[in-house]
Write a protein that holds these residues in place. Structure first.
Motif, PDB file in Angstrom:
ATOM      1  N   UNK A 144       0.884  -1.183   0.000  1.00  0.00           N
ATOM      2  CA  UNK A 144       0.000   0.000   0.000  1.00  0.00           C
ATOM      3  C   UNK A 144       0.910   1.218   0.000  1.00  0.00           C
ATOM      4  N   UNK A 267      -4.989  10.235   4.904  1.00  0.00           N
ATOM      5  CA  UNK A 267      -6.317  10.020   5.482  1.00  0.00           C
ATOM      6  C   UNK A 267      -7.211   9.223   4.531  1.00  0.00           C
ATOM      7  N   UNK A 268      -7.058   9.448   3.246  1.00  0.00           N
ATOM      8  CA  UNK A 268      -7.896   8.757   2.262  1.00  0.00           C
ATOM      9  C   UNK A 268      -7.457   7.329   2.022  1.00  0.00           C
ATOM     10  N   UNK A 269      -6.152   7.132   1.840  1.00  0.00           N
ATOM     11  CA  UNK A 269      -5.686   5.843   1.329  1.00  0.00           C
ATOM     12  C   UNK A 269      -4.994   4.980   2.376  1.00  0.00           C
ATOM     13  N   UNK A 270      -4.649   5.583   3.516  1.00  0.00           N
ATOM     14  CA  UNK A 270      -4.020   4.814   4.588  1.00  0.00           C
ATOM     15  C   UNK A 270      -2.885   3.932   4.053  1.00  0.00           C
ATOM     16  N   UNK A 271      -1.919   4.562   3.351  1.00  0.00           N
ATOM     17  CA  UNK A 271      -0.805   3.773   2.824  1.00  0.00           C
ATOM     18  C   UNK A 271       0.181   3.408   3.937  1.00  0.00           C
ATOM     19  N   UNK A 272       1.016   2.435   3.634  1.00  0.00           N
ATOM     20  CA  UNK A 272       2.093   2.092   4.565  1.00  0.00           C
ATOM     21  C   UNK A 272       3.257   3.062   4.398  1.00  0.00           C
ATOM     22  N   UNK A 300      -4.767  11.620  10.663  1.00  0.00           N
ATOM     23  CA  UNK A 300      -5.459  10.943  11.762  1.00  0.00           C
ATOM     24  C   UNK A 300      -4.556   9.911  12.451  1.00  0.00           C
ATOM     25  N   UNK A 302      -4.688   6.730  13.645  1.00  0.00           N
ATOM     26  CA  UNK A 302      -4.431   5.371  13.147  1.00  0.00           C
ATOM     27  C   UNK A 302      -3.723   5.395  11.794  1.00  0.00           C
ATOM     28  N   UNK A 303      -3.895   6.495  11.066  1.00  0.00           N
ATOM     29  CA  UNK A 303      -3.306   6.580   9.731  1.00  0.00           C
ATOM     30  C   UNK A 303      -1.794   6.796   9.777  1.00  0.00           C
TER      31      UNK A 303
ATOM     32  N   UNK B  95     -11.909  -0.728  17.498  1.00  0.00           N
ATOM     33  CA  UNK B  95     -10.838  -0.107  18.304  1.00  0.00           C
ATOM     34  C   UNK B  95     -11.410   0.955  19.239  1.00  0.00           C
ATOM     35  N   UNK B  96     -12.162   1.865  18.672  1.00  0.00           N
ATOM     36  CA  UNK B  96     -12.928   2.809  19.481  1.00  0.00           C
ATOM     37  C   UNK B  96     -13.936   3.477  18.560  1.00  0.00           C
ATOM     38  N   UNK B 158     -14.457   3.276   0.013  1.00  0.00           N
ATOM     39  CA  UNK B 158     -13.825   3.145  -1.300  1.00  0.00           C
ATOM     40  C   UNK B 158     -13.988   1.715  -1.793  1.00  0.00           C
ATOM     41  N   UNK B 159     -14.571   1.565  -2.977  1.00  0.00           N
ATOM     42  CA  UNK B 159     -14.598   0.259  -3.634  1.00  0.00           C
ATOM     43  C   UNK B 159     -13.573   0.327  -4.762  1.00  0.00           C
ATOM     44  N   UNK B 165     -11.908  -1.262  -0.111  1.00  0.00           N
ATOM     45  CA  UNK B 165     -10.486  -1.003   0.103  1.00  0.00           C
ATOM     46  C   UNK B 165     -10.242  -0.588   1.551  1.00  0.00           C
ATOM     47  N   UNK B 167      -6.838  -0.294   3.079  1.00  0.00           N
ATOM     48  CA  UNK B 167      -5.555   0.335   3.394  1.00  0.00           C
ATOM     49  C   UNK B 167      -4.724  -0.518   4.333  1.00  0.00           C
ATOM     50  N   UNK B 168      -3.620   0.053   4.797  1.00  0.00           N
ATOM     51  CA  UNK B 168      -2.652  -0.699   5.598  1.00  0.00           C
ATOM     52  C   UNK B 168      -3.180  -1.041   6.991  1.00  0.00           C
ATOM     53  N   UNK B 169      -3.874  -0.061   7.635  1.00  0.00           N
ATOM     54  CA  UNK B 169      -4.355  -0.264   9.006  1.00  0.00           C
ATOM     55  C   UNK B 169      -5.871  -0.342   9.077  1.00  0.00           C
ATOM     56  N   UNK B 171      -8.041   1.652   7.899  1.00  0.00           N
ATOM     57  CA  UNK B 171      -8.706   2.939   8.127  1.00  0.00           C
ATOM     58  C   UNK B 171      -8.738   3.817   6.868  1.00  0.00           C
ATOM     59  N   UNK B 172      -8.596   3.178   5.697  1.00  0.00           N
ATOM     60  CA  UNK B 172      -8.661   3.953   4.455  1.00  0.00           C
ATOM     61  C   UNK B 172     -10.063   4.512   4.255  1.00  0.00           C
ATOM     62  N   UNK B 173     -10.138   5.565   3.458  1.00  0.00           N
ATOM     63  CA  UNK B 173     -11.440   6.076   3.031  1.00  0.00           C
ATOM     64  C   UNK B 173     -11.944   7.272   3.805  1.00  0.00           C
ATOM     65  N   UNK B 174     -11.114   7.877   4.655  1.00  0.00           N
ATOM     66  CA  UNK B 174     -11.593   8.984   5.485  1.00  0.00           C
ATOM     67  C   UNK B 174     -11.756  10.268   4.658  1.00  0.00           C
ATOM     68  N   UNK B 175     -12.744  10.224   3.777  1.00  0.00           N
ATOM     69  CA  UNK B 175     -12.984  11.337   2.857  1.00  0.00           C
ATOM     70  C   UNK B 175     -13.403  12.602   3.597  1.00  0.00           C
ATOM     71  N   UNK B 177     -11.922  13.755   5.914  1.00  0.00           N
ATOM     72  CA  UNK B 177     -10.704  14.383   6.410  1.00  0.00           C
ATOM     73  C   UNK B 177      -9.725  14.699   5.281  1.00  0.00           C
TER      74      UNK B 177
END
Lengths: 331, 331
Positions: A144, A267-272, A300, A302-303, B95-96, B158-159, B165, B167-169, B171-175, B177
Motif C-alpha cells: 500500500x 487520510x484517504x488511502x491509509x498507505x504504509x 489521523x 491510526x493513519x 478499536x474505538x 472506497x470500492x 479497500x 488500506x494498511x491499518x 482505516x482507508x477512506x476517510x474522505x 478528512x
C-alpha cells in the motif's frame, strides 16, 4: 544484432529493457530482474523535431542497448516504457502528453512491438516510478504505497494491494491535482489551487516570476542560475533559507501545501509508505522534515501509526528500472 | 427459536442479518440475497446505558428478527455489522468509536458469534454503505466507486477493483478528512479545515452556532426546529436559500467544499461513480447540481469523461443491506 549468447544468460539471469520517455530526455537501460542496471543510455528527446523523429530515436536507442548487451532479443523479457500523459496501459496507447507536442493517440506499444517482435508494456511515468521503488527501491515489500514525483509537475503513482492502481479510465493517481486551496493560483490542468500549482518546480518558479514582475525587482539575478532565461529552483530555495522575503513565503507554502496534500492522501488511502522522488527531493531533510511534521500533526491517529514518509532511492534510474520491472511478475 | 422451515427456504433463497450500529439507533434486518428487506427493526442505542447494555440490545434484536422470520439460524448465512470508528474488519474488533462512549477494543464479531454460532462480519459503516449501494443500490456493477456518507460527520467508503479497500491499518477512506482549507475551522479529528468541518451536519451547525453567538443574535429561533436545544440543518438550508446573510455563505461554502473534496477524490482515484448518501442528501438537486457543476468544471478532463455523481438509492436501509451483503460473494 549480436547473436552470441552472453555470459549473463549462462547464469539464467533475466533482463528487460526499461525506457523513461520524458519531455527533455529519453533514458534507456538494460535491467536485470535483480534490479541491476547493465547498460544505460540517455539521449535528448528533441520534441521540436516531431513525434516520428522521437520514435525513431527511441528505436535507435533500443538497438544500441541490445547491441551493447551482447544479448539476443529473445533473451530479453520485453520492453517497458514509462511515458507522460493520460494513456491506455492495456493497449499501450498514449492519448496525449503536454510535454510531447504532437503526440495524440499514439499506439506506442504496437509500434515498438512491430519493430522488435517482443513484449512491450507502456505505463504512466509516475506509476512506473512507484513500481520501480516498490520492485527495486525503498518500497520493497510494501503493498500500500503512494509515490509522488516532484518535478516540473507533480505526478502520483498508487500501489494498492501490491498492484498499480489505474482507476476507471486509467488516469488514477493525479496527486498533483489534489485541490489544496480553492482560491489558489491557476494550475496547468485548468483548475485553481492544485498542489502542483504550489509545490511543483513550475508552480514555485511561476509564483516567483510573477512576484518579481509585481514588485518590479530591478535585479532578480539572485534567483537565476547562469543565464537569465532560466529561473533556478535551487537558488529560490537557497534565498528562502536565507530569509529573502521575496521568496520565503512561496517556498514555505510549497512545503506546507505538500504536507497538506500528503495528509489528504494518508487520510484517504491509509498507505504504509509515501515515497517522494524527483528534483525537489535534492533539498533533502530541509524539505522532508517539515513535511513529515505537518503530516504527523495533521493526519489521523491510526493513519500515521505505522506510516513512513521517505525519499526514493533509485534516483534517476527509477523510471528505467520501474519500466523494465513491468515485464515481470514478482508474486 | 422456531425450527419450522420457512417457505422462503423452499425457494432456496438465501438470507443474512444486517445490522447498522449507530450512535442513536441500532437497525437490524433480515435481508435476502436478492436485496429484499424481509424483517426490519430499529431500536435506540442508548449509549448512556453503557457498552454491555448496548450489546445486550443488539443480541435481543437479533433474536427478535430470527424469531419473526421463521428461519432456523443455520438457514441464515450469517450476521453482518456496520459499525462506526476505526476497527479491524478481519478480527471484527472495534478499536474505538467517538459516538459509542466506552467502546474500546471490543471484539464484537466474537461476542455475537459466541451467542449465535454463525458467521459474523464487522465492517466500517461507511464501507458498508458503499457495499450496500454496490450490491443492491445505485452502484450495481460499478467496480471503482467512492461513497460519501454525509451525516453528523462525513465518512467515506472506497470500492476498488470491486472490493472494499481497507488500506494498511484498515482505516482507508476517510474522505471527511480531506484537507480543503489548511487555515479552516477545527475538525473533530484535531486537524483544521477538513471537509467534515465545513460540509457535515455537525460542521454546518457548529459554524452557524458560533456565528449566532458572535453576532449576538437575540432571536435565533428561525434556525431551530421545535425546541431551542436543537439547531436544525433543514432550517439552516431553508434560510440560506431565502438569502439570510447569517447562514448563506456557510451553506454555500459547505456545498462548494463538498465539490472541492469530490474533485480531489476524482483526480486521485478516477472512480466510475461517486455516491452520496446520508441526511444532507434530502436537499436533493439543490445540493447535487451545484456540487456536480464544481466537480465537472474543476476535475481533470479524462477523470470526468464517464463520471457519475449520484445519490444512493437505499436510503435508511443502505447500512443493513450492505452489512448483510458482507456475508456473500457476488463474483
Amino acid at each position: 544484432m549480436n547473436r552470441v549468447k552472453s555470459k549473463y544468460l549462462k547464469g539464467k539471469e533475466k533482463f528487460a529493457i526499461g525506457i523513461d520517455l520524458g519531455g527533455t530526455n529519453i533514458k534507456i537501460a538494460l535491467v536485470s530482474k535483480a534490479g541491476a542496471i547493465r547498460n544505460y543510455l540517455k539521449i535528448p528527446t528533441n520534441t521540436q523535431q516531431g513525434k516520428e523523429a522521437t520514435i525513431t530515436r527511441i528505436k535507435q536507442g533500443i538497438y544500441q542497448i541490445i547491441s551493447q548487451s551482447n544479448l539476443e532479443t529473445r533473451s530479453i523479457s520485453g520492453i517497458g516504457i514509462g511515458a507522460p500523459g493520460p494513456l491506455d496501459f492495456q493497449k499501450g496507447i498514449i492519448h496525449f502528453a503536454p510535454n510531447l507536442p504532437g503526440w495524440e493517440e499514439v499506439p506506442l506499444a504496437e509500434i515498438i512491438k512491430e519493430e522488435f517482435k517482443i513484449a512491450v508494456k507502456v505505463e504512466n511515468d509516475a506509476n512506473v516510478a512507484a513500481w520501480g521503488e516498490k520492485t527495486f527501491g525503498i518500497a520493497q515489500g510494501v503493498d500500500e504505497l503512494v509515490c509522488l514525483t516532484l518535478g516540473t509537475g507533480i505526478g502520483g503513482g498508487l500501489i494498492i494491494g501490491g498492484k498499480i492502481y489505474h482507476g476507471k479510465n486509467n488516469v488514477a493517481g493525479e496527486a498533483g491535482h489534489i485541490v489544496v486551496n480553492k482560491d489558489g493560483p491557476l494550475c496547468n490542468c485548468g483548475n485553481f489551487g492544485c498542489l502542483e500549482a504550489y509545490s511543483s518546480a513550475s508552480g514555485i518558479k511561476n509564483r516567483v516570476s510573477r512576484r518579481i514582475k509585481e514588485l518590479k525587482i530591478s535585479d532578480p539575478s539572485i534567483f537565476y542560475q547562469n543565464n537569465f532565461d532560466q529561473i533556478s529552483l535551487v537558488k529560490i530555495f537557497e534565498q528562502a533559507r536565507e530569509g529573502n522575503p521575496i521568496v520565503k513565503d512561496i517556498v514555505e507554502e510549497a512545503i506546507e501545501y505538500l504536507g497538506i496534500g500528503i495528509t489528504t492522501l494518508v487520510n484517504l488511502l491509509n498507505p504504509e509508505m509515501v515515497v517522494l522522488v524527483g528534483g525537489i527531493t535534492n533539498e533533502g531533510d530541509k524539505l522532508l522534515n517539515p513535511v513529515k511534521d505537518i503530516v504527523f500533526h495533521r493526519a489521523m491517529r491510526y493513519h500515521v501509526a505505522d506510516l513512513k514518509i521517505v525519499f526514493g532511492k533509485l534516483g534517476e534510474y527509477a523510471g528505467v528500472a520501474g519500466a523494465a520491472a513491468l515485464l515481470w511478475d514478482f508474486d
